[in-house]
Design a protein around this motif. Structure first.
Motif, short mmCIF file in Angstrom:
data_model
loop_
_atom_site.label_atom_id
_atom_site.label_comp_id
_atom_site.label_asym_id
_atom_site.label_seq_id
_atom_site.Cartn_x
_atom_site.Cartn_y
_atom_site.Cartn_z
N ARG A 1 0.83 -1.20 0.00
CA ARG A 1 0.00 0.00 0.00
C ARG A 1 0.87 1.25 0.00
O ARG A 1 1.79 1.37 0.80
CB ARG A 1 -0.90 0.00 1.24
N TRP A 2 0.57 2.17 -0.91
CA TRP A 2 1.29 3.44 -0.96
C TRP A 2 0.58 4.46 -0.10
O TRP A 2 -0.64 4.54 -0.09
CB TRP A 2 1.37 3.96 -2.39
N SER B 1 5.94 1.99 -10.99
CA SER B 1 5.12 1.70 -9.82
C SER B 1 5.76 0.57 -9.01
O SER B 1 6.18 -0.44 -9.57
CB SER B 1 3.71 1.29 -10.25
N GLN B 2 5.81 0.74 -7.71
CA GLN B 2 6.46 -0.23 -6.83
C GLN B 2 5.47 -1.01 -5.97
O GLN B 2 5.86 -1.70 -5.05
CB GLN B 2 7.46 0.49 -5.92
N VAL B 3 4.19 -0.90 -6.27
CA VAL B 3 3.17 -1.51 -5.43
C VAL B 3 2.48 -2.66 -6.14
O VAL B 3 2.08 -2.55 -7.29
CB VAL B 3 2.10 -0.47 -5.02
N THR B 4 2.38 -3.79 -5.45
CA THR B 4 1.53 -4.88 -5.90
C THR B 4 0.34 -4.91 -4.96
O THR B 4 0.44 -5.35 -3.82
CB THR B 4 2.26 -6.23 -5.85
N SER C 1 -4.49 5.40 -0.85
CA SER C 1 -4.68 4.20 -1.66
C SER C 1 -3.38 3.78 -2.31
O SER C 1 -2.42 4.54 -2.42
CB SER C 1 -5.72 4.46 -2.74
N SER C 2 -3.33 2.53 -2.75
CA SER C 2 -2.17 2.07 -3.51
C SER C 2 -2.28 2.64 -4.92
O SER C 2 -3.32 3.10 -5.36
CB SER C 2 -2.18 0.55 -3.57
#
Length: 325
Positions: A217-218, A309-312, A323-324
């Motif tokens: 989560r970002w 983007s670094q979020v899964t 939010s992510s």
């Protein structure tokens, strides 16, 4: 994406209309032709306090206007396309606007008392410099993106933050709560960032607990960026300001002031004071895939990571500020 800020600036097409000076408008920088006192003029949508209104596109009494350049220090071919944006920017109480094309400055405007030699508070743009400094340390073999942060922050060993990596910190996906002493909500006093008052907050942030698993989560966290000051200092064995001066500022020809805390720690969530040209050079470094004057300042692979983007996310929420991506 590693703590970056990108700006996309464009001009809207000019339309013909009746005079509407002082009437409300929607898009800053938008222009249109009009008739005022039987003369054709150009109107620009500019900020007037909390309102946006049409004004006649001519320089204010505060600017050093020469001809139709709006007092530009640099006005090369192509800069005329940005005159309306320069005018609108001036009415937003900005201090400068600089336009580069193919690595060269084609337009530079400085407003009010600002000049090319004046450094101004860059606020959270500092975070992009902080990420770049980590990229330099990665190239030098002093840091690895997927190292556990505990390698440099032993305070996290045995805590909820023990599985956070350097990559998580850069991408603001640590899952940690924000560092929130009262002063961080309004850190600017007398137009100068008073980082020294936040020193206690820095120490407290090392003890903040997680609220979710890292990487999923970002959430925008100034505290995450400030943690990088500890990591850089401990990884390089020198102060952030000394490392930055030798490895980034001098090679790029930047003149940047680093605001320090009362104990000498650099402010990396905010605190770099710089000029428009200094920021333009950082942008150009990324456009050059990390290379400057034939020297690879940061690895091209880091540039790619920094813009990816670094979020899964999985099943996590996709709405709201936290939010992510």
């Amino acid at each position: 994406m590693f703590c970056g800020i990108s700006l996309i600036i464009g001009l809207l097409p000019v339309a013909t209309a009746e005079a509407s000076v002082g009437k409300s408008c929607k898009t800053l920088g938008e222009t249109k032709s009009a008739t005022v006192n039987k003369s054709k003029v150009t109107l620009t949508c500019a900020a007037k306090g909390s309102k946006r209104v049409w004004v006649i596109a001519k320089s204010s009494s505060k600017s050093k206007a020469t001809g139709n350049t709006l007092g530009a220090k640099v006005f090369a071919p192509g800069a005329e396309k940005w005159l309306d944006m320069a005018f609108a920017t001036q009415f937003r109480e900005a201090q400068c606007l600089l336009v580069m094309k193919s690595g060269s400055v084609i337009g530079e405007w400085n407003f009010d008392k600002h000049s090319s030699e004046t450094n101004i508070e860059s606020a959270s743009v500092t975070k992009s410099f902080a990420a770049t400094l980590v990229g330099i340390a990665v190239k030098k073999g002093q840091i690895k993106l997927d190292d556990l942060a505990t390698k440099f922050i032993p305070e996290w060993i045995g805590t909820q933050s023990a599985n956070i990596t350097i990559r998580h910190i850069l991408a603001m996906t640590t899952g940690r709560k924000e560092w929130a002493p009262a002063d961080i909500r309004n850190p600017q006093i007398d137009e100068v960032l008073n980082v020294g008052q936040l020193e206690t907050g820095f120490d407290q942030y090392l003890k903040v607990k997680r609220f979710t698993q890292p990487g999923n989560r970002w959430a925008y966290r100034s505290g995450d960026s400030q943690v990088l000051a500890y990591i850089l200092t401990r990884a390089t064995g020198e102060s952030v300001q000394a490392f930055a001066q030798r490895e980034l500022f001098e090679p790029l020809g930047q003149t940047i002031d680093v605001t320090l805390t009362s104990s000498g720690v650099a402010g990396l969530f905010a605190g770099f004071r710089l000029g428009c040209d200094d920021l333009a050079k950082l942008v150009q470094l990324y456009l050059n895939r990390g290379k400057w004057a034939g020297r690879q300042i940061i690895d091209e692979s880091f540039v790619v990571d920094a813009l990816t983007s670094q979020v899964t996310c999985g099943t996590c929420a996709k709405t709201g500020f936290d939010s992510s991506l």
